[in-house]
Motif scaffolding. Structure first.
Motif, PDB file in Angstrom:
ATOM      1  N   SER A   1      48.430  70.063  83.850  1.00  0.00           N
ATOM      2  CA  SER A   1      48.929  68.650  83.799  1.00  0.00           C
ATOM      3  C   SER A   1      47.936  68.373  83.006  1.00  0.00           C
ATOM      4  CB  SER A   1      49.270  68.028  85.094  1.00  0.00           C
ATOM      5  OG  SER A   1      49.417  66.712  84.066  1.00  0.00           O
ATOM      6  N   ILE A   2      46.189  69.209  83.610  1.00  0.00           N
ATOM      7  CA  ILE A   2      44.988  68.239  83.174  1.00  0.00           C
ATOM      8  C   ILE A   2      44.743  68.734  82.050  1.00  0.00           C
ATOM      9  CG2 ILE A   2      42.040  68.641  84.035  1.00  0.00           C
ATOM     10  CD1 ILE A   2      43.067  68.874  86.864  1.00  0.00           C
TER      11      ILE A   2
ATOM     12  N   LYS B   1      46.802  69.132  79.266  1.00  0.00           N
ATOM     13  CA  LYS B   1      47.622  68.183  78.276  1.00  0.00           C
ATOM     14  C   LYS B   1      46.886  67.266  77.747  1.00  0.00           C
ATOM     15  CE  LYS B   1      51.949  69.700  78.723  1.00  0.00           C
ATOM     16  NZ  LYS B   1      53.283  68.898  79.790  1.00  0.00           N
ATOM     17  N   GLN B   2      45.790  66.261  79.082  1.00  0.00           N
ATOM     18  CA  GLN B   2      45.187  65.217  78.950  1.00  0.00           C
ATOM     19  C   GLN B   2      43.994  65.362  78.215  1.00  0.00           C
ATOM     20  OE1 GLN B   2      46.576  62.425  79.813  1.00  0.00           O
ATOM     21  NE2 GLN B   2      48.548  63.409  80.697  1.00  0.00           N
TER      22      GLN B   2
ATOM     23  N   LYS C   1      48.224  60.551  75.417  1.00  0.00           N
ATOM     24  CA  LYS C   1      49.872  60.527  75.378  1.00  0.00           C
ATOM     25  C   LYS C   1      50.195  59.566  75.968  1.00  0.00           C
ATOM     26  CE  LYS C   1      48.879  65.364  74.923  1.00  0.00           C
ATOM     27  NZ  LYS C   1      49.998  67.176  74.502  1.00  0.00           N
TER      28      LYS C   1
ATOM     29  N   GLU D   1      52.691  60.740  78.490  1.00  0.00           N
ATOM     30  CA  GLU D   1      53.105  61.026  79.805  1.00  0.00           C
ATOM     31  C   GLU D   1      51.745  61.183  80.517  1.00  0.00           C
ATOM     32  OE1 GLU D   1      53.713  63.665  76.704  1.00  0.00           O
ATOM     33  OE2 GLU D   1      55.561  62.501  76.585  1.00  0.00           O
ATOM     34  N   PRO D   2      51.647  60.515  81.432  1.00  0.00           N
ATOM     35  CA  PRO D   2      50.303  60.487  82.582  1.00  0.00           C
ATOM     36  C   PRO D   2      49.895  62.139  82.797  1.00  0.00           C
ATOM     37  CG  PRO D   2      52.010  60.395  83.774  1.00  0.00           C
ATOM     38  CD  PRO D   2      52.635  60.020  81.854  1.00  0.00           C
ATOM     39  N   GLY D   3      48.418  61.869  83.506  1.00  0.00           N
ATOM     40  CA  GLY D   3      48.812  63.631  83.819  1.00  0.00           C
ATOM     41  C   GLY D   3      48.200  63.654  85.283  1.00  0.00           C
TER      42      GLY D   3
END
Lengths: 251, 251, 251, 251
Positions: free
Chosen positions: A59-60, A62-63, D39, D41-43
């Protein structure tokens, strides 16, 4: 960062499961990422889980967008699995990660730690040889003479090993950065040198233990016994490490 | 062990949430238990989760029977939350846990670590002042002269603090055991002494930071400036710590 | 327990790094041990770290003696790495561990969970198919008719898969025990069956995914499509699973 | 994000140690942050350590800039401490965090889960009542009619509680967002309502369980029985929840 860390078919996450070139099969003893954003100091995310099962890491990454970041998967060479022992390490704006080891470290641990000045000994959070090397380099002027401090610390370490009749090798594949310049060090006191590759692509430099894509081209080995220096604008340059022959035949 | 660790209304697990007498409110920075079974060396279970949410701790203590065990909940005084920094610590048959701190530890960390012999420096797994004190005591003959080694290490630590103009106090509430005898040390270089209680009940001795039951009787304070020694057969005896006055007015 | 978990050259800990026969290379997504001591209910120690780096596991298994225990290393087939998803699972005196998977589980998860009675749905702590199978077996009378309940749940699961046009296989290598009798189930709806071996040695039975010693003798495969039942006194007996042919050609 | 999460004198990290208004003293059963970057979507970064000892949290929040983020510290109301049970939860662009609980949840868990459609049941990663409520809202059209879906799910949950003669209350202080609009829900079926505050400051809205600064001004309670809707440009508006009186006297 997702593109490099989780997406290629030989990504860091894939590498944590299967390292094609490493002497251990599995890098499951923790992982870490470090990146530069809008501050001079890097951000760090390290954990003791294997990288491949870590939803936070996915997740990290991706951001995050970052023009300069490190990523590391750890296979312990003896010290405990704890966050403090996970790479990268960071002090101020500097960041370091390392594959390799100081032969016979347990016998000369305190001597190696004595290469760290009082100022930086406060920053010692874990017990690894890698963090000790980094803090010793900080203590020897990494900030003003990066290549010189690397050379001094490696030479002193080899001397300590020599004095203590340690025959196990010193093997180093280390990346250091202050957020602007990247220093990649590759050397060994015997003939087995940890792998270290780089690729220049779209004006960005990647330095990895193993090429991120199987059979991918554009990847070159950092030559053994050298420090690669890259400042963002020119081609990387390679400075031979000046370490006394008696300690490091191969370098 | 369940009876003492999870069941009383002021059990270790309850204490990890609310310490009535400690200077911090929450001991949530990891926990540990150590126990003696059929081997000379103790077993250890330590983790970085808070004790109160740890199903493993509940399950393990339900199963274990031990005539001698330690249990500890940690509130960090600055060092990282890692298993290696969780109490109890163990080397061979010896085990140690500690509430308290070395004032100004960051300034004299290396000097305190220098009290550890090479033999025991190998056993250094974490970075806490508590583990350093324990290994220093091991290095000063804990195995042959327990009270003497405790005294020496505390006196040398106080001297180091004095030399470095540290005014923050040394506060110690420490339990040590070799699996047969228990040594409980309580002292402080200022007027605030960490609490330490004991109770003899059914021929078994409990030593705790806080009485396990609110308002429970049979609990007595370990007197400040003393080492309590208990060997299983007689009443505990109390040996005053012989530490130079200039370092330790209260002791 | 140390002898079986950490010492043989193909121990559980070694297996967590390299599984010779499994379809995945690394079982690094957590581990667990469960053992019976002086209580009817087993003790559990499970964690999300890889087994090979877990000092607690080493220390606990050194201390424990048990005539009946389970040990498991997990390679996730999709669900999250959390303690609640680590094997063994336990309800009351029963304990279960599983290698294998329900094909297409994500599509029929709720239907599989509907095989669990309200009484045991309360005990659902994680999200794995393995725990769902175990709780469904508990709900179908594992305590009074172990083999019958296993058969029913596997047949109903295969029927659910059939109804939902799932072509991915059901593969099961499961061990169940109430602390007195051991039930080892091995079956598959296709031709690939998870490995499951047993050995009778000094009146003790071991059941493992892979023989604990490379090339060790005395190890036999649990025959596919059977439940092995062992009560401690006689030889193990093998009961064929009675599952309708249309669902399970190989069984 | 650092400014709000780690720096104020009543920050999230401070709150994890001492909640002035909550019914539990310590929120040490994990934490999480979720944020929107480049993005849709959230992180997410969630872990089972207490927030106060987590170096990763400090480092990540120092680096992140986000115009919309959630932060949560958890005090379990019964379910296990695992990352999957840590808030915020996220599905696609939606994110949710919750303080509160469904009274008697263990008795109606499967019924509450039945409010989740098959599509979103796949997203169920943990076992909490909070995640179940969120996925039920997703299933009832959170994306097209946020307030309506919240109302329906709360009303159906109250009906389930009523049918099952549950007298324990439903208490909700929930924040939901799709990355553009924020929905803060506050209601209770009895007179004790979890606290929920907001502040508009420099065109940014904060919604918290407790004001971030002791005695800070500009903080207002979200009125009980209402959904606060904030879209970034106007003042927040407050929509009363339309829940049948028989279930929710106070709302």
């Amino acid at each position: 960062m997702e593109e490099l860390i989780s997406m290629p078919n030989h990504s860091l996450i894939a590498q944590s499961l299967h390292c094609a070139e490493a002497k251990v099969n599995t890098n499951g003893d923790g992982f870490g990422i470090g990146w530069y954003g809008h501050k001079p100091e890097p951000g760090l995310y390290r954990d003791t889980q294997p990288a491949w099962g870590d939803e936070n890491l996915l997740s990290i990454t991706k951001q995050l967008k970052s023009s300069l970041f490190f990523a590391h998967v750890r296979a312990s060479t003896g010290t405990a699995t704890s966050r403090s022992n996970c790479h990268p390490f960071s002090v101020g704006k500097w960041m370091c990660m390392h594959n390799g080891q100081i032969g016979g470290y347990e016998d000369i641990r305190r001597d190696v730690e004595a290469l760290i000045s009082d100022e930086f000994y406060r920053c010692r959070q874990g017990t690894t040889d890698s963090e000790a090397l980094f803090l010793a380099m900080m203590s020897h002027g990494l900030d003003v003479d990066p290549v010189g401090s690397v050379q001094q610390v490696l030479a002193k370490t080899l001397e300590l090993m020599h004095e203590n009749d340690i025959t196990a090798p010193l093997r180093v594949a280390m990346a250091l950065t202050d957020g602007e310049r990247l220093y990649a060090v590759r050397c060994s006191s015997d003939k087995i040198v940890p792998s270290l590759y780089y690729r220049l692509h779209n004006n960005s430099l990647s330095v990895v233990s193993e090429p991120l894509e199987k059979g991918g081209h554009g990847w070159y080995e950092v030559p053994c016994g050298h420090v690669m220096v890259y400042g963002g604008d020119n081609a990387p340059c390679f400075i031979p490490l000046d370490i006394p022959d008696k300690f490091c035949k191969v370098a």
